[in-house]
Design a protein around this motif. Sequence first.
Motif, short mmCIF file in Angstrom:
data_model
loop_
_atom_site.label_atom_id
_atom_site.label_comp_id
_atom_site.label_asym_id
_atom_site.label_seq_id
_atom_site.Cartn_x
_atom_site.Cartn_y
_atom_site.Cartn_z
N ILE A 196 2.09 63.35 16.10
CA ILE A 196 1.39 62.14 16.52
C ILE A 196 2.15 60.93 15.97
O ILE A 196 2.28 60.77 14.76
N GLY A 197 2.67 60.12 16.89
CA GLY A 197 3.44 58.94 16.51
C GLY A 197 2.52 57.73 16.39
O GLY A 197 1.61 57.55 17.19
N VAL A 198 2.79 56.91 15.37
CA VAL A 198 1.99 55.70 15.18
C VAL A 198 2.89 54.48 15.32
O VAL A 198 3.93 54.38 14.66
N ASP A 199 2.48 53.58 16.23
CA ASP A 199 3.25 52.38 16.53
C ASP A 199 2.29 51.19 16.48
O ASP A 199 1.10 51.36 16.19
N THR A 200 2.79 50.03 16.77
CA THR A 200 1.92 48.86 16.81
C THR A 200 2.09 48.16 18.16
O THR A 200 3.11 48.35 18.85
N HIS A 201 1.09 47.40 18.55
CA HIS A 201 1.13 46.72 19.84
C HIS A 201 2.33 45.77 19.92
O HIS A 201 2.78 45.24 18.91
N ALA A 202 2.84 45.60 21.14
CA ALA A 202 3.99 44.73 21.43
C ALA A 202 5.31 45.30 20.92
O ALA A 202 6.32 44.62 20.87
N SER A 203 5.29 46.59 20.57
CA SER A 203 6.52 47.31 20.23
C SER A 203 6.91 48.14 21.45
O SER A 203 6.06 48.77 22.09
N VAL A 204 8.20 48.17 21.78
CA VAL A 204 8.61 48.82 23.03
C VAL A 204 8.77 50.34 22.89
O VAL A 204 9.01 51.03 23.87
N LEU A 205 8.64 50.87 21.66
CA LEU A 205 8.99 52.28 21.42
C LEU A 205 8.31 53.25 22.37
O LEU A 205 8.92 54.20 22.85
N PHE A 206 7.03 53.01 22.65
CA PHE A 206 6.30 53.93 23.54
C PHE A 206 5.75 53.19 24.76
O PHE A 206 4.68 53.52 25.26
N GLY A 207 6.49 52.18 25.22
CA GLY A 207 6.17 51.59 26.51
C GLY A 207 5.26 50.38 26.51
O GLY A 207 4.78 49.98 27.57
N GLN A 208 5.04 49.78 25.36
CA GLN A 208 4.30 48.51 25.35
C GLN A 208 5.25 47.39 25.75
O GLN A 208 6.44 47.44 25.42
N PRO A 209 4.75 46.37 26.46
CA PRO A 209 5.61 45.21 26.73
C PRO A 209 5.92 44.49 25.42
O PRO A 209 5.04 44.37 24.55
N GLU A 210 7.17 44.04 25.27
CA GLU A 210 7.53 43.43 24.00
C GLU A 210 6.86 42.08 23.81
O GLU A 210 6.63 41.34 24.76
N GLY A 211 6.55 41.80 22.55
CA GLY A 211 5.92 40.52 22.24
C GLY A 211 6.00 40.27 20.76
O GLY A 211 6.68 41.00 20.03
#
Lengths: 354, 338
Positions: A196-211
């Motif tokens: 289970i990978g943990v990322d944060t919003h606006a990070s592109v790692l798993f397909g969020q639009p960058e911001g």
Amino acid sequence: MIGLRNGYQEATEAYQLPRLVRLAPNLYGACFTLMKLVPARFILRRAAEAGLLTPETVIVETTSGTFGLALAMQAVHLDRRLILVSDPVIDERLYRRLTDLGAVVERVPAAAGAGVGGYQAARLARLAQIRAELPASFCPEQYTNPDNPRSYAAVSELMLEALGQVDCVIGPVGSGGSMCGTVTHLRTVVPECRAIGVDTHASVLFGQPEGKRELRGLGMGMLPANLDHRVFDHVHWCSASVAYQATRQLHQRHSLFMGPTSGAAYQVARWWAEANPDALTVVMLPDEGYRYQDNVYDDGWLTEHGHHQVTVPTTPTQVDHPATASGHWDTYDWHRRAYDEVLTGLDTRPVSAR
Amino acid sequence: MSKPVLRYLRKVHSPPRSHPAGAEVGVGYAPAHHGELLQGVFEDSTGQLRRALVTLLVPDRGSRAIFHPSQDHWGVVGTPELIKVRRAAILALRELSTHPTPAKGGQIEITSDIPRGIGMGSSTSDVTATIRAVANYHGVTLPREAVGRLAVQAECASDSIMIDDRVVLFAHRDGLVLESLGHRLPPIVVVGCDTDPGRIVDTLRFPPADYHDDDLAAFRVLRAGLRRAVATDDVALLGRVATASARLNQRFLPKPNLPPLLELCQRLGGAGVQIAHSGTVAGLIFDARQPHLAHTIDQCVEGIAALGLGLTAVIGADQLTAGWHTAGPVATHPGVAA
């Protein structure tokens, strides 16, 4: 062999492996002092063994984070010069520690952030310039070097020896090295082990639009080659507020003084471990809390920035597409698929499995 | 059905009833093995990489060597296929040369019920029995590690059948114990078969596996898994490690029947499949503590027969009464001289 404890040959050896600490009946935290020592030590020692680090060779890398610190520590042991190219916004305490270790830290000018490709492009350009001027240089390339994930076999080894069959590994994702490396090597023995990978919003790692990203130490603006998306069963995105509150709870409940990426991972892990009581779960806690004493560990700062006021949800919001994750805590069933497979909507699973 | 086997075993394992009149001899015995639970490349205590393995013994098969000493001649040519035995005898004699009354040379007689060329250690067993027989004649019991070192010198690479008092990770080309994993294996029953009937693997001609960096990383993890499996009597983990090692080895010496054997193992609730990494045998691993064990083994034996494969051994099932037929050849090679 059994039971005989030896002294360590150098500090990076002593610090590199995590301590496995029980957090719940079926949950262990892999508590690192500085996780990036694992790849930094492995990559530099291999380079030295391969004769790539002559006395004239200068180690160069673009980083303003913990990988730079780990390189600086190992460079001391190897008695090699190190040049790090960083953003202008490098943490002042980290900067002092790096320079005390003898590293030369080059900060690209603040104006470079406005150029094409932002700081990332400016740092790479400056790195190329530095290398061109040096007679011999070596760049560890944590984002593309396969020795990065490979180095984490030492962590898988520890987990398997200490805990046996691990059913699930949860951890923050950056270069992809720690999660992909640890899980892939564990799966040699336990193929069904979940990741289970943990990322944060606006990070592109798993397909969020960058911001703009608020959470310190987590999230990326580019896709590293070392991130093999096919390793992951699930992905979570945590907001800064969620991560910071969880970081404090990790400290308050378990005396574990860790940084906010550890907090984000802990938030996901305690929920998952409770929902899956039969699964032996390990959560990666990559670094310590010292760098965050003036913010994450300061109640005044948390209130001032609105993090205390956020009510953390008890369960994550399940999203249908990575791009739509927009709350404080979201999750998506990645199903060990490639990035393109998920993001282009190309579903190669059988209809019955959708 | 199993009667002939028992008679053969008795012949092999019991000490000789009579020696030629007046001649004193040395006697040595060594068991067979059924390949390995793990084989790969591992770091020794100094960080140097060494090829090493963890052997699975077959205690009820083996080789017996009788050493007939000679005081008046040195080496004489022996049976060509037993050249390693001759080398082992010479090495053992050299090792014991400081003995007050050493033998000058002699003859080695080998009796064995280990099938040859399928990875059950017939050659290592002959060699080990020979070293022990020469030592026995001199009234000496060599340390296990010394026997291991001599065996490797005699045949270049040996499984660790001579280290029979504990579970070891053994550098089979250096004759060194890299790590003692524990006193004994977890309680397992292994049902073995020959995965490629008719094929003979020449262990020494077979080139050493060319492992890459990812393999080295995997071996670290497998070693740790086996360490825990032995320390905690975890048969499931042991089976997983053996299976992983078997799968890794498919790149170097593929076992054509590994997939159906893995399937059979899973269907019967087994822990995993081990193989001879430089041979053709494989074994299905079961927890000896599981209920209905005898019935499961019966089913396993049937399943192996249904695949058209011959049974090689049922290891660890001594307490069970069923007579599984694993007859192998008994070969006697007299007249080899050292």
